[in-house]
Write a protein that holds these residues in place. Structure first.
Motif, PDB file in Angstrom:
ATOM      1  N   VAL A  23      38.929  -2.313  23.966  1.00 40.00           N
ATOM      2  CA  VAL A  23      38.125  -1.225  23.120  1.00 40.00           C
ATOM      3  C   VAL A  23      39.174  -0.370  22.684  1.00 40.00           C
ATOM      4  O   VAL A  23      39.156  -0.262  21.206  1.00 40.00           O
ATOM      5  CB  VAL A  23      37.035  -0.781  23.783  1.00 40.00           C
ATOM      6  N   LEU A  24      39.747   0.231  23.283  1.00 38.65           N
ATOM      7  CA  LEU A  24      40.755   1.443  23.035  1.00 38.65           C
ATOM      8  C   LEU A  24      41.818   0.974  22.081  1.00 38.65           C
ATOM      9  O   LEU A  24      42.004   1.681  21.208  1.00 38.65           O
ATOM     10  CB  LEU A  24      40.934   2.523  24.016  1.00 38.65           C
ATOM     11  N   PRO A  25      42.752  -0.038  22.417  1.00 44.47           N
ATOM     12  CA  PRO A  25      43.989  -0.420  21.736  1.00 44.47           C
ATOM     13  C   PRO A  25      43.751  -0.204  20.304  1.00 44.47           C
ATOM     14  O   PRO A  25      44.343   0.812  19.577  1.00 44.47           O
ATOM     15  CB  PRO A  25      44.632  -1.364  22.274  1.00 44.47           C
ATOM     16  N   PRO A  26      42.699  -0.896  19.604  1.00 49.50           N
ATOM     17  CA  PRO A  26      42.626  -0.904  18.129  1.00 49.50           C
ATOM     18  C   PRO A  26      42.214   0.547  17.600  1.00 49.50           C
ATOM     19  O   PRO A  26      42.640   0.709  16.475  1.00 49.50           O
ATOM     20  CB  PRO A  26      41.739  -2.132  17.942  1.00 49.50           C
ATOM     21  N   LEU A  27      41.274   1.161  18.418  1.00 51.92           N
ATOM     22  CA  LEU A  27      40.756   2.354  18.143  1.00 51.92           C
ATOM     23  C   LEU A  27      41.719   3.294  18.120  1.00 51.92           C
ATOM     24  O   LEU A  27      41.942   4.382  17.008  1.00 51.92           O
ATOM     25  CB  LEU A  27      39.566   2.778  19.045  1.00 51.92           C
ATOM     26  N   LEU A  28      42.670   3.358  19.200  1.00 51.30           N
ATOM     27  CA  LEU A  28      43.590   4.231  19.102  1.00 51.30           C
ATOM     28  C   LEU A  28      44.702   4.105  18.254  1.00 51.30           C
ATOM     29  O   LEU A  28      45.464   4.993  17.514  1.00 51.30           O
ATOM     30  CB  LEU A  28      44.333   4.406  20.409  1.00 51.30           C
ATOM     31  N   ARG A  29      45.255   2.881  17.650  1.00 52.64           N
ATOM     32  CA  ARG A  29      46.176   2.363  16.615  1.00 52.64           C
ATOM     33  C   ARG A  29      45.512   3.216  15.305  1.00 52.64           C
ATOM     34  O   ARG A  29      46.306   3.820  14.651  1.00 52.64           O
ATOM     35  CB  ARG A  29      45.953   0.952  16.766  1.00 52.64           C
ATOM     36  N   ALA A  30      44.470   2.804  15.043  1.00 53.98           N
ATOM     37  CA  ALA A  30      43.471   3.439  13.990  1.00 53.98           C
ATOM     38  C   ALA A  30      43.659   5.200  13.845  1.00 53.98           C
ATOM     39  O   ALA A  30      44.097   5.782  12.850  1.00 53.98           O
ATOM     40  CB  ALA A  30      42.199   3.123  13.801  1.00 53.98           C
ATOM     41  N   ALA A  31      43.653   5.690  15.003  1.00 56.10           N
ATOM     42  CA  ALA A  31      43.569   7.097  15.223  1.00 56.10           C
ATOM     43  C   ALA A  31      44.720   7.549  14.997  1.00 56.10           C
ATOM     44  O   ALA A  31      45.293   8.777  14.151  1.00 56.10           O
ATOM     45  CB  ALA A  31      43.115   7.626  16.560  1.00 56.10           C
ATOM     46  N   GLU A  32      46.115   6.976  15.344  1.00 53.23           N
ATOM     47  CA  GLU A  32      47.341   6.984  15.020  1.00 53.23           C
ATOM     48  C   GLU A  32      47.796   7.011  13.325  1.00 53.23           C
ATOM     49  O   GLU A  32      48.550   7.857  12.816  1.00 53.23           O
ATOM     50  CB  GLU A  32      48.310   6.314  15.778  1.00 53.23           C
ATOM     51  N   ARG A  33      46.946   6.407  12.697  1.00 56.76           N
ATOM     52  CA  ARG A  33      47.001   6.166  11.232  1.00 56.76           C
ATOM     53  C   ARG A  33      46.048   7.398  10.529  1.00 56.76           C
ATOM     54  O   ARG A  33      45.773   7.246   9.388  1.00 56.76           O
ATOM     55  CB  ARG A  33      46.541   4.923  10.841  1.00 56.76           C
ATOM     56  N   GLY A  34      45.455   8.079  11.174  1.00 59.73           N
ATOM     57  CA  GLY A  34      44.660   9.139  10.834  1.00 59.73           C
ATOM     58  C   GLY A  34      43.133   8.946  11.081  1.00 59.73           C
ATOM     59  O   GLY A  34      42.145   9.813  10.450  1.00 59.73           O
ATOM     60  N   GLY A  35      42.865   8.006  11.585  1.00 59.93           N
ATOM     61  CA  GLY A  35      41.286   7.355  12.014  1.00 59.93           C
ATOM     62  C   GLY A  35      40.537   8.241  12.808  1.00 59.93           C
ATOM     63  O   GLY A  35      41.161   9.153  13.438  1.00 59.93           O
ATOM     64  N   ARG A  36      39.304   8.312  12.795  1.00 58.71           N
ATOM     65  CA  ARG A  36      38.562   9.137  13.582  1.00 58.71           C
ATOM     66  C   ARG A  36      37.722   8.051  14.832  1.00 58.71           C
ATOM     67  O   ARG A  36      37.368   7.078  14.681  1.00 58.71           O
ATOM     68  CB  ARG A  36      37.250   9.584  12.836  1.00 58.71           C
ATOM     69  N   VAL A  37      37.802   8.676  16.097  1.00 62.30           N
ATOM     70  CA  VAL A  37      37.444   7.868  17.136  1.00 62.30           C
ATOM     71  C   VAL A  37      36.468   8.939  17.884  1.00 62.30           C
ATOM     72  O   VAL A  37      36.751   9.943  17.993  1.00 62.30           O
ATOM     73  CB  VAL A  37      38.546   7.411  18.265  1.00 62.30           C
ATOM     74  N   ARG A  38      35.197   8.265  18.011  1.00 60.43           N
ATOM     75  CA  ARG A  38      33.973   9.265  18.687  1.00 60.43           C
ATOM     76  C   ARG A  38      33.503   8.186  19.896  1.00 60.43           C
ATOM     77  O   ARG A  38      33.181   7.142  19.832  1.00 60.43           O
ATOM     78  CB  ARG A  38      33.020   9.509  17.725  1.00 60.43           C
ATOM     79  N   ILE A  39      33.538   9.110  21.069  1.00 64.00           N
ATOM     80  CA  ILE A  39      32.834   8.453  22.134  1.00 64.00           C
ATOM     81  C   ILE A  39      31.911   9.361  22.728  1.00 64.00           C
ATOM     82  O   ILE A  39      32.019  10.706  22.874  1.00 64.00           O
ATOM     83  CB  ILE A  39      34.191   8.371  23.419  1.00 64.00           C
ATOM     84  N   TRP A  40      30.750   8.782  23.325  1.00 69.74           N
ATOM     85  CA  TRP A  40      29.733   9.789  23.992  1.00 69.74           C
ATOM     86  C   TRP A  40      29.502   9.308  25.426  1.00 69.74           C
ATOM     87  O   TRP A  40      29.021   8.222  25.668  1.00 69.74           O
ATOM     88  CB  TRP A  40      28.504   9.556  23.025  1.00 69.74           C
ATOM     89  N   SER A  41      29.567  10.260  26.025  1.00 70.07           N
ATOM     90  CA  SER A  41      28.964  10.275  27.598  1.00 70.07           C
ATOM     91  C   SER A  41      27.882  10.799  27.790  1.00 70.07           C
ATOM     92  O   SER A  41      27.625  12.023  27.884  1.00 70.07           O
ATOM     93  CB  SER A  41      30.159  10.719  28.588  1.00 70.07           C
ATOM     94  N   ALA A  42      26.859  10.085  27.644  1.00 68.22           N
ATOM     95  CA  ALA A  42      25.430  10.500  27.822  1.00 68.22           C
ATOM     96  C   ALA A  42      24.809  10.471  29.166  1.00 68.22           C
ATOM     97  O   ALA A  42      24.857   9.435  29.671  1.00 68.22           O
ATOM     98  CB  ALA A  42      24.356   9.360  26.955  1.00 68.22           C
ATOM     99  N   ALA A  43      24.335  11.713  29.626  1.00 68.83           N
ATOM    100  CA  ALA A  43      23.994  12.067  30.852  1.00 68.83           C
ATOM    101  C   ALA A  43      25.364  11.901  31.730  1.00 68.83           C
ATOM    102  O   ALA A  43      25.731  11.207  32.742  1.00 68.83           O
ATOM    103  CB  ALA A  43      23.191  10.906  31.419  1.00 68.83           C
ATOM    104  N   CYS A  44      26.234  12.952  31.585  1.00 68.12           N
ATOM    105  CA  CYS A  44      27.479  12.959  32.110  1.00 68.12           C
ATOM    106  C   CYS A  44      27.647  13.650  33.288  1.00 68.12           C
ATOM    107  O   CYS A  44      28.706  13.803  34.057  1.00 68.12           O
ATOM    108  CB  CYS A  44      28.581  13.760  31.070  1.00 68.12           C
ATOM    109  N   SER A  45      26.628  14.115  33.797  1.00 66.19           N
ATOM    110  CA  SER A  45      26.681  14.806  35.117  1.00 66.19           C
ATOM    111  C   SER A  45      27.532  15.884  35.186  1.00 66.19           C
ATOM    112  O   SER A  45      27.842  16.765  34.360  1.00 66.19           O
ATOM    113  CB  SER A  45      26.344  13.854  36.250  1.00 66.19           C
ATOM    114  N   SER A  46      28.175  15.985  36.249  1.00 68.64           N
ATOM    115  CA  SER A  46      29.379  17.031  36.434  1.00 68.64           C
ATOM    116  C   SER A  46      30.478  16.695  35.949  1.00 68.64           C
ATOM    117  O   SER A  46      31.715  17.454  36.063  1.00 68.64           O
ATOM    118  CB  SER A  46      29.567  17.374  38.228  1.00 68.64           C
ATOM    119  N   GLY A  47      30.743  15.732  35.156  1.00 70.50           N
ATOM    120  CA  GLY A  47      31.891  15.520  34.010  1.00 70.50           C
ATOM    121  C   GLY A  47      32.915  14.455  34.654  1.00 70.50           C
ATOM    122  O   GLY A  47      33.813  14.052  33.864  1.00 70.50           O
ATOM    123  N   GLN A  48      32.831  13.868  35.847  1.00 70.56           N
ATOM    124  CA  GLN A  48      33.672  12.973  36.088  1.00 70.56           C
ATOM    125  C   GLN A  48      33.941  11.769  35.064  1.00 70.56           C
ATOM    126  O   GLN A  48      34.850  11.311  35.093  1.00 70.56           O
ATOM    127  CB  GLN A  48      33.388  12.315  37.516  1.00 70.56           C
TER     128      GLN A  48
END
Ligand code: SAM
Length: 290
Positions: A109-134
């Motif tokens: 999942v991340l390799p293409p998203l991060l390549r896009a981010a390096e070209r100025g793209g936007r990447v958004r991830i949601w941890s829904a019910a994250c508890s104490s952050g781990q």
């Protein structure tokens, strides 16, 4: 109706007493918990309710659950309702829990998203019910391992939970060496700082992750879509119709081709499955055309 569903002698500190939890009390609390959080407690959980809320009764100097129910039913007692919710939610979590999800993120999942981010793209991830952050920190570490300068790009992780106490712990980002044992040493040393015998999340993680209170059965204020939603080990506590509703609400919030990760004992069901395909163990991809 008033049969006791749980009672026992308790002896904690200076207090020695017996609480009576009747079926009526159990139902009052379970109904309130369900209305506020979506969590369903069946009568088999009476002992859990008894032991977790017994602490609240002791703190409040109460001797029976009836009085506690009366307190909860008082519309001015929002704070105690919050304490009741915090006591009855399960916050168990750990770094890289269900590691296959993080492997899938790293490899697929991340390799293409991060390549896009390096070209100025936007990447958004949601941890829904994250508890104490781990969970969100594990997501952040997975991103940073692939792209060390991700925090200075438009790569952001939203981490939410209904429980403001665990959210404060998450925001503090302080963990013991033992809690961090699943994190490879070099990654831990790079992205956590040792302070007073604990490790504190460093600057890159803090810049990338935003913590916010959010009730999954309430309004979701976010605009814009996510490339990844991780919602694990929370809907298991919800009734089936509530689960179906949550899947339906995730579907339009995911970008086409985006991924949804859920907990090991959860399954996406209902109309949302029209837009998702199975993409691995408890991993779903939104159809690129949906
Ligand atoms: C068992 S933890 C799961 C943490 C993490 N996702 C994981 O899998 O390790 C469940 C979390 O769901 C949260 N929770 C329960 N009901 C919720 C609701 N209605 N909205 C948002 N979070 C909720 C609890 O506060 C708790 O922190």
């Amino acid at each position: 109706m008033n049969a006791p569903v749980a009672s026992r002698r308790s002896s904690v500190g200076m207090v020695d007493g017996e609480f009576l939890l009747t079926t009526a009390d159990f139902n009052t609390i379970a109904k309130m918990l369900h209305a506020e959080t979506g969590i369903t407690l069946h009568e088999g959980k009476a002992t859990l309710m008894y032991s977790r809320l017994g602490k609240r009764l002791r703190a409040l100097g109460m001797t029976d659950f009836r009085s506690y129910c009366e307190l909860l039913e008082n519309p001015e007692e929002n704070e105690e309702r919050g304490s009741m919710i915090r006591a009855l939610t399960t916050n168990v979590t750990r770094f890289y829990r269900e590691p296959h999800h993080f492997d899938h993120l790293r490899d697929v999942v991340l390799p293409p998203l991060l390549r896009a981010a390096e070209r100025g793209g936007r990447v958004r991830i949601w941890s829904a019910a994250c508890s104490s952050g781990q969970e969100p920190y594990s997501l952040g570490l997975t991103v940073l391992r692939l792209l060390p300068n991700a925090a200075s790009l438009d790569v952001r992780i939203l981490a939410t939970d209904i429980d403001t106490t665990v959210l404060e712990q998450a925001r503090a980002g302080r963990y013991s060496t033992e809690a961090l044992s699943a994190v490879p040493g070099d990654l831990r040393n790079r992205h956590f700082e040792k302070s007073q015998g604990e490790w504190e999340a460093g600057d890159a993680l803090r810049r990338m992750i935003t913590f916010r209170p959010l009730n999954l059965i309430g309004a979701w204020p976010m605009r814009g879509t996510f490339d990844v939603i991780m919602c694990r080990n929370v809907v298991i506590y919800f009734a089936e119709d509530t689960q179906v509703e949550i899947w339906n609400r995730f579907a339009p919030l995911l970008s086409p081709g985006g991924y949804l990760y859920i907990g090991h004992s959860e399954r996406v069901a209902g109309p949302a499955m029209k837009v998702f395909t199975n993409a691995g163990i408890t991993t779903y991809q939104k159809r690129p055309s949906a």
